[in-house]
Motif scaffolding. Structure first.
Motif, PDB file in Angstrom:
ATOM      1  N   LEU A 101     -43.140  77.432  23.280  1.00  0.00           N
ATOM      2  CA  LEU A 101     -42.204  76.745  22.383  1.00  0.00           C
ATOM      3  C   LEU A 101     -40.820  77.370  22.474  1.00  0.00           C
ATOM      4  CD1 LEU A 101     -44.529  76.198  19.296  1.00  0.00           C
ATOM      5  CD2 LEU A 101     -43.667  74.441  20.860  1.00  0.00           C
ATOM      6  N   GLU A 102     -40.805  78.686  22.519  1.00  0.00           N
ATOM      7  CA  GLU A 102     -39.524  79.387  22.592  1.00  0.00           C
ATOM      8  C   GLU A 102     -38.780  79.046  23.890  1.00  0.00           C
ATOM      9  OE1 GLU A 102     -38.531  84.004  22.299  1.00  0.00           O
ATOM     10  OE2 GLU A 102     -40.051  83.273  20.891  1.00  0.00           O
ATOM     11  N   LEU A 103     -39.536  78.989  24.982  1.00  0.00           N
ATOM     12  CA  LEU A 103     -38.934  78.698  26.291  1.00  0.00           C
ATOM     13  C   LEU A 103     -38.619  77.214  26.469  1.00  0.00           C
ATOM     14  CD1 LEU A 103     -41.303  80.687  28.720  1.00  0.00           C
ATOM     15  CD2 LEU A 103     -38.906  81.203  28.218  1.00  0.00           C
ATOM     16  N   ARG A 104     -39.124  76.383  25.554  1.00  0.00           N
ATOM     17  CA  ARG A 104     -39.070  74.925  25.709  1.00  0.00           C
ATOM     18  C   ARG A 104     -39.609  74.559  27.101  1.00  0.00           C
ATOM     19  NH1 ARG A 104     -37.081  73.663  21.214  1.00  0.00           N
ATOM     20  NH2 ARG A 104     -37.220  71.425  21.534  1.00  0.00           N
ATOM     21  N   ALA A 105     -40.758  75.133  27.422  1.00  0.00           N
ATOM     22  CA  ALA A 105     -41.324  75.005  28.765  1.00  0.00           C
ATOM     23  C   ALA A 105     -42.075  73.700  28.970  1.00  0.00           C
ATOM     24  CB  ALA A 105     -42.276  76.177  29.033  1.00  0.00           C
ATOM     25  N   ALA A 106     -42.552  73.089  27.881  1.00  0.00           N
ATOM     26  CA  ALA A 106     -43.363  71.872  28.015  1.00  0.00           C
ATOM     27  C   ALA A 106     -42.889  70.815  27.032  1.00  0.00           C
ATOM     28  CB  ALA A 106     -44.835  72.198  27.748  1.00  0.00           C
ATOM     29  N   GLN A 107     -42.928  69.563  27.489  1.00  0.00           N
ATOM     30  CA  GLN A 107     -42.549  68.453  26.622  1.00  0.00           C
ATOM     31  C   GLN A 107     -43.782  67.835  25.954  1.00  0.00           C
ATOM     32  OE1 GLN A 107     -41.161  68.707  29.971  1.00  0.00           O
ATOM     33  NE2 GLN A 107     -39.708  69.910  28.786  1.00  0.00           N
ATOM     34  N   THR A 108     -44.969  68.166  26.505  1.00  0.00           N
ATOM     35  CA  THR A 108     -46.230  67.634  25.968  1.00  0.00           C
ATOM     36  C   THR A 108     -47.257  68.753  25.867  1.00  0.00           C
ATOM     37  OG1 THR A 108     -45.823  65.456  26.964  1.00  0.00           O
ATOM     38  CG2 THR A 108     -48.089  65.948  26.377  1.00  0.00           C
ATOM     39  N   PHE A 109     -47.981  68.796  24.765  1.00  0.00           N
ATOM     40  CA  PHE A 109     -49.135  69.687  24.641  1.00  0.00           C
ATOM     41  C   PHE A 109     -50.395  68.846  24.813  1.00  0.00           C
ATOM     42  CE2 PHE A 109     -47.510  73.429  21.782  1.00  0.00           C
ATOM     43  CZ  PHE A 109     -46.672  73.839  22.799  1.00  0.00           C
ATOM     44  N   VAL A 110     -51.224  69.219  25.788  1.00  0.00           N
ATOM     45  CA  VAL A 110     -52.489  68.536  25.999  1.00  0.00           C
ATOM     46  C   VAL A 110     -53.544  69.338  25.223  1.00  0.00           C
ATOM     47  CG1 VAL A 110     -54.169  67.787  27.732  1.00  0.00           C
ATOM     48  CG2 VAL A 110     -51.719  67.758  28.274  1.00  0.00           C
ATOM     49  N   LEU A 111     -53.951  68.810  24.086  1.00  0.00           N
ATOM     50  CA  LEU A 111     -54.821  69.565  23.187  1.00  0.00           C
ATOM     51  C   LEU A 111     -56.281  69.234  23.451  1.00  0.00           C
ATOM     52  CD1 LEU A 111     -52.811  69.112  19.842  1.00  0.00           C
ATOM     53  CD2 LEU A 111     -52.624  70.942  21.548  1.00  0.00           C
ATOM     54  N   LYS A 112     -57.056  70.262  23.736  1.00  0.00           N
ATOM     55  CA  LYS A 112     -58.495  70.078  23.959  1.00  0.00           C
ATOM     56  C   LYS A 112     -59.236  70.698  22.778  1.00  0.00           C
ATOM     57  CE  LYS A 112     -58.682  69.809  28.949  1.00  0.00           C
ATOM     58  NZ  LYS A 112     -58.095  70.553  30.044  1.00  0.00           N
ATOM     59  N   PRO A 113     -59.656  69.866  21.829  1.00  0.00           N
ATOM     60  CA  PRO A 113     -60.320  70.412  20.636  1.00  0.00           C
ATOM     61  C   PRO A 113     -61.529  71.270  20.978  1.00  0.00           C
ATOM     62  CG  PRO A 113     -59.884  68.052  20.380  1.00  0.00           C
ATOM     63  CD  PRO A 113     -59.549  68.398  21.797  1.00  0.00           C
ATOM     64  N   SER A 114     -62.185  70.997  22.101  1.00  0.00           N
ATOM     65  CA  SER A 114     -63.407  71.739  22.428  1.00  0.00           C
ATOM     66  C   SER A 114     -63.136  73.129  22.996  1.00  0.00           C
ATOM     67  CB  SER A 114     -64.272  70.941  23.410  1.00  0.00           C
ATOM     68  OG  SER A 114     -63.566  70.691  24.591  1.00  0.00           O
ATOM     69  N   VAL A 115     -61.874  73.474  23.220  1.00  0.00           N
ATOM     70  CA  VAL A 115     -61.585  74.850  23.649  1.00  0.00           C
ATOM     71  C   VAL A 115     -60.526  75.557  22.806  1.00  0.00           C
ATOM     72  CG1 VAL A 115     -62.300  74.469  26.036  1.00  0.00           C
ATOM     73  CG2 VAL A 115     -59.920  74.225  25.458  1.00  0.00           C
ATOM     74  N   ILE A 116     -59.778  74.803  21.979  1.00  0.00           N
ATOM     75  CA  ILE A 116     -58.722  75.487  21.211  1.00  0.00           C
ATOM     76  C   ILE A 116     -59.152  75.811  19.780  1.00  0.00           C
ATOM     77  CG2 ILE A 116     -56.804  74.621  22.606  1.00  0.00           C
ATOM     78  CD1 ILE A 116     -56.192  72.652  20.306  1.00  0.00           C
ATOM     79  N   GLY A 117     -60.440  75.567  19.451  1.00  0.00           N
ATOM     80  CA  GLY A 117     -60.925  76.004  18.139  1.00  0.00           C
ATOM     81  C   GLY A 117     -61.429  74.896  17.227  1.00  0.00           C
ATOM     82  N   GLY A 118     -61.574  73.664  17.780  1.00  0.00           N
ATOM     83  CA  GLY A 118     -62.148  72.575  16.976  1.00  0.00           C
ATOM     84  C   GLY A 118     -61.094  71.803  16.200  1.00  0.00           C
ATOM     85  N   PRO A 119     -61.539  70.933  15.277  1.00  0.00           N
ATOM     86  CA  PRO A 119     -60.631  69.993  14.613  1.00  0.00           C
ATOM     87  C   PRO A 119     -59.486  70.641  13.832  1.00  0.00           C
ATOM     88  CG  PRO A 119     -62.917  69.368  14.220  1.00  0.00           C
ATOM     89  CD  PRO A 119     -62.948  70.689  14.902  1.00  0.00           C
ATOM     90  N   LEU A 120     -59.774  71.661  13.036  1.00  0.00           N
ATOM     91  CA  LEU A 120     -58.708  72.257  12.215  1.00  0.00           C
ATOM     92  C   LEU A 120     -57.635  72.886  13.087  1.00  0.00           C
ATOM     93  CD1 LEU A 120     -60.395  74.028   9.172  1.00  0.00           C
ATOM     94  CD2 LEU A 120     -58.756  72.126   9.168  1.00  0.00           C
ATOM     95  N   ALA A 121     -58.071  73.619  14.109  1.00  0.00           N
ATOM     96  CA  ALA A 121     -57.119  74.268  15.018  1.00  0.00           C
ATOM     97  C   ALA A 121     -56.290  73.216  15.750  1.00  0.00           C
ATOM     98  CB  ALA A 121     -57.864  75.146  16.016  1.00  0.00           C
ATOM     99  N   THR A 122     -56.910  72.072  16.077  1.00  0.00           N
ATOM    100  CA  THR A 122     -56.188  70.992  16.768  1.00  0.00           C
ATOM    101  C   THR A 122     -55.121  70.397  15.856  1.00  0.00           C
ATOM    102  OG1 THR A 122     -58.181  70.532  18.053  1.00  0.00           O
ATOM    103  CG2 THR A 122     -56.482  68.825  18.051  1.00  0.00           C
ATOM    104  N   ARG A 123     -55.484  70.195  14.582  1.00  0.00           N
ATOM    105  CA  ARG A 123     -54.485  69.673  13.622  1.00  0.00           C
ATOM    106  C   ARG A 123     -53.324  70.651  13.455  1.00  0.00           C
ATOM    107  NH1 ARG A 123     -59.368  68.589  10.599  1.00  0.00           N
ATOM    108  NH2 ARG A 123     -59.953  66.454  11.080  1.00  0.00           N
ATOM    109  N   ARG A 124     -53.664  71.944  13.399  1.00  0.00           N
ATOM    110  CA  ARG A 124     -52.602  72.961  13.247  1.00  0.00           C
ATOM    111  C   ARG A 124     -51.656  72.939  14.446  1.00  0.00           C
ATOM    112  NH1 ARG A 124     -56.168  76.685  10.843  1.00  0.00           N
ATOM    113  NH2 ARG A 124     -56.744  77.447  12.890  1.00  0.00           N
ATOM    114  N   MET A 125     -52.246  72.859  15.635  1.00  0.00           N
ATOM    115  CA  MET A 125     -51.441  72.866  16.860  1.00  0.00           C
ATOM    116  C   MET A 125     -50.591  71.583  16.941  1.00  0.00           C
ATOM    117  SD  MET A 125     -51.622  75.089  19.616  1.00  0.00           S
ATOM    118  CE  MET A 125     -53.186  75.313  20.440  1.00  0.00           C
ATOM    119  N   ALA A 126     -51.156  70.461  16.519  1.00  0.00           N
ATOM    120  CA  ALA A 126     -50.409  69.188  16.534  1.00  0.00           C
ATOM    121  C   ALA A 126     -49.216  69.297  15.582  1.00  0.00           C
ATOM    122  CB  ALA A 126     -51.325  68.035  16.129  1.00  0.00           C
TER     123      ALA A 126
END
Ligand code: MG
Length: 315
Positions: free
Chosen positions: A226-251
């Protein structure tokens, strides 16, 4: 809460070849969490090379959790599956129904063979997909150039082309491939190199949107992206980033920083796909998500996770 675990194997129709190696099948741990008459399901399925725990480590972590359900597992795939089962159990207790609607999904092309690329893309177009994602950086740059040119020529403006290098290109490879095609055809490049410091330069030189995926499993890395503004899109995989709550937080974090999101499967089984589909509908209903993976398996997955005319429907 009573937790039971069941092992399952799903066989892919064709090997999926990425910069991390070739995948021919998925070993999955299906999780059921019960409380009286209520139950919730989750799924853990680590895959070697993607910065996750091994299957045996995930299984051991889940077995440990089953003996003490208050303490969720720490390793990413086990935690994601456990958190999904717990949320689904809670939904069942509250008798909350699943969301209704449909989300667009992309077809995935992972073959290195040009003739098969053409067949798979023609099939995807005939089946109504609005976006195709092709794995790149698994062979050599000249093969990638031919594959991307063939894909772009077939797709034209009929469907978006997304590329996923899984960090396998050098900056030079990335610029060589991207300068060989009409970039108006390329919607997104996921993880072009393994170093996010390169991504901003690739975006500035080519104008192509960059997607972060594997890098998102590391929380420190997310702040840096985020700091580097390196990506314009985050591809969120709920099955590896911690499940539904973690996905909502990341979104939420992505939205605060003006970064788009897509929800993606990690070649998930039916439980992971269903959970990811519901999150896609909740968090980004108008995007084209990476959830069209059910047809890649020899095993017939349930109808509610099978794409029809390029869409998954929740009803
Ligand atoms: Mg990816």
């Amino acid at each position: 809460m009573l937790i039971t675990l069941q092992k399952r194997r799903l066989q892919l129709r064709n090997p999926l070849v990425t910069a991390h190696g070739s995948t021919t099948d998925r070993h999955i741990i299906e999780i059921t969490a019960r409380d009286g008459d209520f139950h919730g399901h989750g799924e853990a399925a680590p895959l070697p090379g993607f910065g996750l725990e091994t299957f045996d480590e995930a299984l051991a972590a889940l077995e440990q959790w089953a003996t003490n359900p208050e303490l969720l597992p720490e390793s990413p795939a086990a935690l994601s599956g456990a958190a999904t089962a717990v949320e689904n159990l809670e939904k069942s207790r509250l008798r909350r129904s699943d969301p209704k609607g449909a989300i667009a999904v992309q077809a995935l092309v992972g073959t290195p063979e040009i003739s098969l690329v053409e067949t798979q893309i023609s099939d995807a177009l005939a089946n109504g997909y609005l976006a195709i994602k092709m794995k790149v950086a698994a062979t050599d740059t000249s093969t990638d150039i031919s594959r991307v040119q063939a894909a772009a020529a077939l797709l034209g403006s009929k469907a978006a082309l997304r590329l996923d290098a899984n960090g396998g290109w050098s900056m030079r490879d990335a610029l060589a491939v991207l300068s060989s095609v009409d970039l108006s055809h390329i919607d997104l490049v996921e993880e072009p190199t393994s170093n996010p410091l390169d991504w901003r330069k690739i975006n500035e030189e080519t104008g192509v949107n960059i997607g972060a995926d594997e890098q998102l499993t590391n929380h420190l890395q997310v702040g840096m992206l985020l700091e580097l503004r390196a990506a314009q899109t985050f591809v969120l995989k709920p099955s590896v980033i911690g499940g539904p709550l973690a996905t909502r937080r990341m979104a939420g974090l992505a939205a605060e920083n003006g970064v788009d999101i897509l929800i993606s499967s990690f070649l998930d089984g039916p439980i992971g796909l269903r959970s990811a589909r519901d999150l896609a509908l909740e968090l980004a209903p108008n995007k084209i998500h990476g959830l069209g993976t059910a047809p890649l398996f020899v095993d017939e997955l349930p109808a509610d996770v099978q794409p029809i005319d390029g869409y998954l429907r929740c009803s």
